[in-house]
Scaffold this active site. Structure first.
Site, mmCIF file in Angstrom:
data_model
loop_
_atom_site.group_PDB
_atom_site.id
_atom_site.type_symbol
_atom_site.label_atom_id
_atom_site.label_comp_id
_atom_site.label_asym_id
_atom_site.label_seq_id
_atom_site.Cartn_x
_atom_site.Cartn_y
_atom_site.Cartn_z
ATOM 1 N NE ARG A 291 -0.233 -0.965 1.420
ATOM 2 C CZ ARG A 291 -0.947 -0.817 0.411
ATOM 3 N NH1 ARG A 291 -2.267 -1.074 0.724
ATOM 4 N NH2 ARG A 291 -0.792 -0.191 -0.839
ATOM 5 C CG HIS A 295 -2.486 -5.703 0.004
ATOM 6 N ND1 HIS A 295 -2.921 -5.320 1.285
ATOM 7 C CD2 HIS A 295 -2.627 -6.719 -0.214
ATOM 8 C CE1 HIS A 295 -3.639 -6.259 1.648
ATOM 9 N NE2 HIS A 295 -3.531 -7.533 0.652
ATOM 10 C CE1 TYR A 304 -3.160 1.597 -3.576
ATOM 11 C CE2 TYR A 304 -2.768 -0.233 -5.391
ATOM 12 C CZ TYR A 304 -2.652 0.085 -4.045
ATOM 13 O OH TYR A 304 -2.173 -0.386 -2.996
#
Ligand SMILES: Cc1ncc(C[n+]2csc(CCOP(=O)(O)OP(=O)(O)O)c2C)c(N)n1
Ligand SMILES: [Mg+2]
Length: 389
Positions: A291, A295, A304
């Site tokens: 990815r 998100h 993160y």
């Protein structure tokens, strides 16, 4: 057979696809070897690892242009979200090969039961861009009447079912659709059921794949393993060595494929779909990808994860660049043609957006549609108060 992670620039492991295996060796293995291995046809430099006799210019261009359409559309939609013109968006950046390769393996009579990243499957199958945008804007032309958050398109004509926001609930639906086809004797068709890596940790996944195995339902279960479920990395998602290995326990033949190689994805999904359509039962396919984007428009991955790893996937492992190199090497794409194609696609998307923004919201009275077959007295009263009839 175990895939060895490639060290990134600073020695960081990055879930690399460098342990990939070419077709003859991959298909010579048994199910367990196929679940641990990684099938690939096109390497990161755009070179083919084997003869691909079924590949011609028309198909190669369709696959490439399909991927480019997603890239261009996603970029526009993200810009729109940042401008406050739409409320939410989830991109498929870096995952275009998994989306388009699988879409191209589907036939018009098959059913698509998607998760969040597969709107491009719908677009590739002919879901009109205007309808896609209508859903995102929630305007009067939206088949869902503005009731879903953006990124929930649906289209009857292309058997493209709306995705469910609740992770994994669509997998029992996909298996159920396939079981229904089998019960009704609808041979020669299958269902494609999509999920993410995170989806395979949900109970619904296990229930659904169990039913698929037991009933030999004509379903292709496709997991886009993009190595993240919002902020949860693959390493915290499962202790299984690969996601494909999970399918073995349910008696469902697995495949594990380089999800950034559109040719391998197309081939693997095509084989699985042909098996399902011929009555040979389900297949589970793990497409290993990454990815590259956040998100969704509500997320900031730099909080993160190490974005230096993302950068490797964004550049060296870009599924579009790989295919572009192959096309250019064969003379099927002129140098510079990609930019021309992208500009034409962007103009078409911009025009469609301008038109969608003129449409306006669905009439308030539609709030009362589709709730019950016969409205209750309370609904009739509320409707009268709100719209006067
Ligand atoms: C049942 C459920 N739990 C949690 C969420 C919140 N949520 C939305 S997407 C997502 C992560 C999904 O990850 P994955 O299945 O890997 O798909 P990806 O977003 O990476 O494509 C989560 C936890 C949800 N929508 N539904
Ligand atoms: Mg994921």
């Amino acid at each position: 057979m175990v895939t060895v992670a490639d060290p990134g620039p600073d020695g960081a492991t990055d879930g690399a696809t460098d342990g990939a295996i070419a077709p003859a060796a991959y298909f010579a293995g048994d199910d367990e070897a196929r679940a641990r291995g990684l099938y690939r046809l096109l390497d990161e430099g755009g070179a083919l690892l084997a003869d691909v006799p079924w590949l011609d210019r028309a198909l190669a261009r369709r696959l490439f242009e399909g991927m480019l359409t997603i890239r261009v559309t996603d970029a526009r939609m993200m810009a729109l979200q940042r401008q406050g013109r739409i409320g939410f968006y989830g991109e498929a950046m870096g995952q275009e090969a998994a989306v388009v390769g699988s879409a191209a393996a589907s036939l018009p009579d098959d059913w698509i039961i998607p998760a969040l990243r597969e709107a491009g499957v719908g677009l590739f199958r002919g879901l009109p861009l205007e309808s896609y945008l209508a859903q995102i804007f929630g305007n009067a032309a939206d088949p869902s009447k503005g009731r879903q958050m953006p990124c929930h398109p649906c289209d009857r004509a292309t058997n493209y079912v709306v995705m469910s926001s609740c992770v994994s609930t669509q997998i029992p639906h996909a298996v159920g659709v396939a079981m229904g086809m089998k019960i009704l004797g609808h041979g020669g068709r299958c269902a494609f059921g999509y999920m993410g890596d995170g989806g395979t940790s949900e109970g619904d996944f296990h229930v659904a794949i169990n039913f698929a195995g037991v009933t030999r339902a004509p379903v292709v279960l496709i997991c886009q393993n993009n190595q993240w479920a919002i902020s949860t990395p693959g390493t915290l998602q499962t202790a299984a060595e690969t996601i494909a290995l999970k399918a073995l326990g349910y008696g469902v033949p697995p495949m594990r494929v380089d999800g950034n190689d559109v040719l391998a994805v197309y081939d693997a999904c095509g084989r699985a779909a042909a098996t399902a359509r011929a009555g040979g039962g389900p297949t589970f396919i793990e497409l290993l990808t990454y990815r590259v984007s956040a998100h969704s428009s509500s997320d900031d991955p730099s909080r993160y994860r190490d974005e230096a790893v993302t950068e490797i996937w964004r550049t060296r492992r870009d599924p579009l660049h790989r295919m572009q190199r192959l096309l250019e090497a064969r003379g099927w794409l002129a140098p510079g043609e990609t930019a021309t194609l992208a500009a034409a696609m962007e103009a078409r998307v911009r025009d469609a957006i301008a038109a969608a923004e003129q449409v306006g919201p669905p009439p308030v009275s539609t709030l009362f549609d589709d709730v019950y077959e016969q409205p209750t007295w309370l609904q009739r009263e509320q409707r009268a108060q709100l719209v006067g009839a």
